[in-house]
Design an enzyme around this catalytic site. Structure first.
Site, PDB file in Angstrom:
ATOM      1  N   ASP A 174      -9.052   6.120  -3.561  1.00 23.62           N
ATOM      2  CA  ASP A 174      -8.570   4.746  -3.460  1.00 23.62           C
ATOM      3  C   ASP A 174      -7.398   4.608  -2.497  1.00 23.62           C
ATOM      4  O   ASP A 174      -7.304   3.619  -1.764  1.00 23.62           O
ATOM      5  CB  ASP A 174      -8.157   4.224  -4.842  1.00 23.62           C
ATOM      6  CG  ASP A 174      -9.346   3.718  -5.645  1.00 23.62           C
ATOM      7  OD1 ASP A 174     -10.363   3.348  -5.035  1.00 23.62           O
ATOM      8  OD2 ASP A 174      -9.261   3.695  -6.884  1.00 23.62           O
ATOM      9  N   GLY A 175      -6.489   5.589  -2.487  1.00 26.80           N
ATOM     10  CA  GLY A 175      -5.350   5.515  -1.585  1.00 26.80           C
ATOM     11  C   GLY A 175      -5.776   5.459  -0.129  1.00 26.80           C
ATOM     12  O   GLY A 175      -5.234   4.678   0.666  1.00 26.80           O
ATOM     13  N   ASN A 221      -2.886  -3.142  -3.901  1.00 24.97           N
ATOM     14  CA  ASN A 221      -2.890  -2.921  -5.351  1.00 24.97           C
ATOM     15  C   ASN A 221      -1.648  -3.463  -6.032  1.00 24.97           C
ATOM     16  O   ASN A 221      -1.729  -4.334  -6.890  1.00 24.97           O
ATOM     17  CB  ASN A 221      -3.013  -1.430  -5.671  1.00 24.97           C
ATOM     18  CG  ASN A 221      -4.442  -0.969  -5.843  1.00 24.97           C
ATOM     19  OD1 ASN A 221      -5.368  -1.765  -5.820  1.00 24.97           O
ATOM     20  ND2 ASN A 221      -4.636   0.323  -6.018  1.00 24.97           N
ATOM     21  N   ASP A 222      -0.492  -2.894  -5.662  1.00 23.55           N
ATOM     22  CA  ASP A 222       0.701  -3.239  -6.420  1.00 23.55           C
ATOM     23  C   ASP A 222       1.979  -2.915  -5.677  1.00 23.55           C
ATOM     24  O   ASP A 222       2.015  -2.086  -4.771  1.00 23.55           O
ATOM     25  CB  ASP A 222       0.702  -2.520  -7.779  1.00 23.55           C
ATOM     26  CG  ASP A 222       0.407  -1.029  -7.673  1.00 23.55           C
ATOM     27  OD1 ASP A 222       0.950  -0.382  -6.764  1.00 23.55           O
ATOM     28  OD2 ASP A 222      -0.376  -0.506  -8.488  1.00 23.55           O
ATOM     29  N   ASP A 231      11.503   1.549 -17.523  1.00 22.47           N
ATOM     30  CA  ASP A 231      11.466   2.491 -16.400  1.00 22.47           C
ATOM     31  C   ASP A 231      11.210   1.773 -15.087  1.00 22.47           C
ATOM     32  O   ASP A 231      11.496   2.311 -14.014  1.00 22.47           O
ATOM     33  CB  ASP A 231      10.360   3.536 -16.615  1.00 22.47           C
ATOM     34  CG  ASP A 231      10.757   4.599 -17.628  1.00 22.47           C
ATOM     35  OD1 ASP A 231      11.944   4.632 -18.026  1.00 22.47           O
ATOM     36  OD2 ASP A 231       9.888   5.391 -18.026  1.00 22.47           O
TER      37      ASP A 231
END
Length: 280
Positions: free
Chosen positions: A68-69, A138-139, A168
């Protein structure tokens, strides 16, 4: 049609899959480019070798071979992108290595293009200067760095205070990214056709903090309110440090990711298939 082939050769099976892709493209008389640095690996193919920038500018389509990356990175070149899985799950892959005969659809035009919304993340100085701009398929994740302790994160939504999280970090995700880090952090899975922005706190110190889903035109500002060093990571890339007093502004990007879909699969069919692989 001119195709830029971008393999991630750090993946164990990516070289063989990429050579199989080359053979399939040559069988159908399709012209393709490979990065000049990879001549040694593909010297027995009919590829044309060019610098990365030149090949991605002159191509019509990008084929990315990896996980995916790799596929997400390729989509940021602004061209329709077809991902071929040479990783593990690869939610973004349009084809598996056993389905390469379907590459003929690129020549015949028998495919669809899915347009996926992206996010724009800006690191902003205390006096309002934009220090850097980043794009995310994605994010965008703002999280603590090397210190093993939680921090306080203040989030504003459309200019108004939203919440203060002791956590976190915070994940701002597109629907496309809802099956990535957001899913691991307990966030909801959202059909990519439902354009929205998901906010999911990471390991928050609260019984009641849950993911929130916002309209796609929402704008967020996040700043740390503690002593921990924090950073911004877009699509899992190395974190960029956020200086003291700086903030991160996140909103919908002006560009979209374009992904080629050859197989006639629904989102739920893909989701079930990929998650079933993970259970094996």
């Amino acid at each position: 049609m001119k195709i830029a082939l971008l393999p991630n050769l750090t993946r164990k099976s990516a070289l063989q899959v990429s050579l199989d892709v080359c053979a399939e493209l040559e069988k159908h008389g399709m012209k393709y480019f490979i990065k000049r640095d990879y001549i040694e690996y593909f010297k027995n193919t009919e590829a044309e070798f060019l610098p990365l920038e030149e090949m991605t500018e002159s191509c019509d389509v990008v084929i990315a071979v990896g996980g995916d990356g790799t596929i997400i990175h390729a989509a940021k070149f602004g061209k329709p992108t077809l991902g071929i899985n040479a990783g593990r799950i690869a939610f973004m892959a349009g084809l598996e290595p056993t389905e390469l005969e379907m590459l003929s659809a690129l020549k015949s035009g028998e495919y669809e293009i899915d347009r996926r919304m992206m996010l724009r993340a800006e690191i902003v100085s205390p006096d309002g200067e934009i220090l850097s701009t980043h794009y995310c398929v994605n994010d965008a994740v703002v999280a603590r760095g090397l210190q093993i302790k939680m921090d306080d994160f203040i989030v504003e939504h459309n200019g108004k205070f939203l919440n203060k999280y002791t956590a976190d970090g915070i994940i701002f995700s597109t629907p496309t990214g809802s099956t990535a880090y957001n899913l691991s952090a307990g966030g909801p899975v959202v059909d990519p056709q439902i354009e929205s922005v998901l906010l999911t706190p990471i390991c928050t110190h609260s019984l009641f903090s849950r993911s929130l889903i916002f309209k796609p035109d929402s704008e967020f500002v996040l700043r740390g309110d503690g002593d921990a060093e924090i950073g911004l990571s877009c699509d899992g890339e190395d974190a960029i440090p956020i200086g003291k007093g700086c903030s991160v502004r996140i909103k919908r990007a002006e560009m979209c990711g374009e992904f080629i879909r050859i197989k006639n699969e629904t989102f739920l069919e893909i989701l079930n298939s990929k998650l079933e692989q993970r259970r094996l």
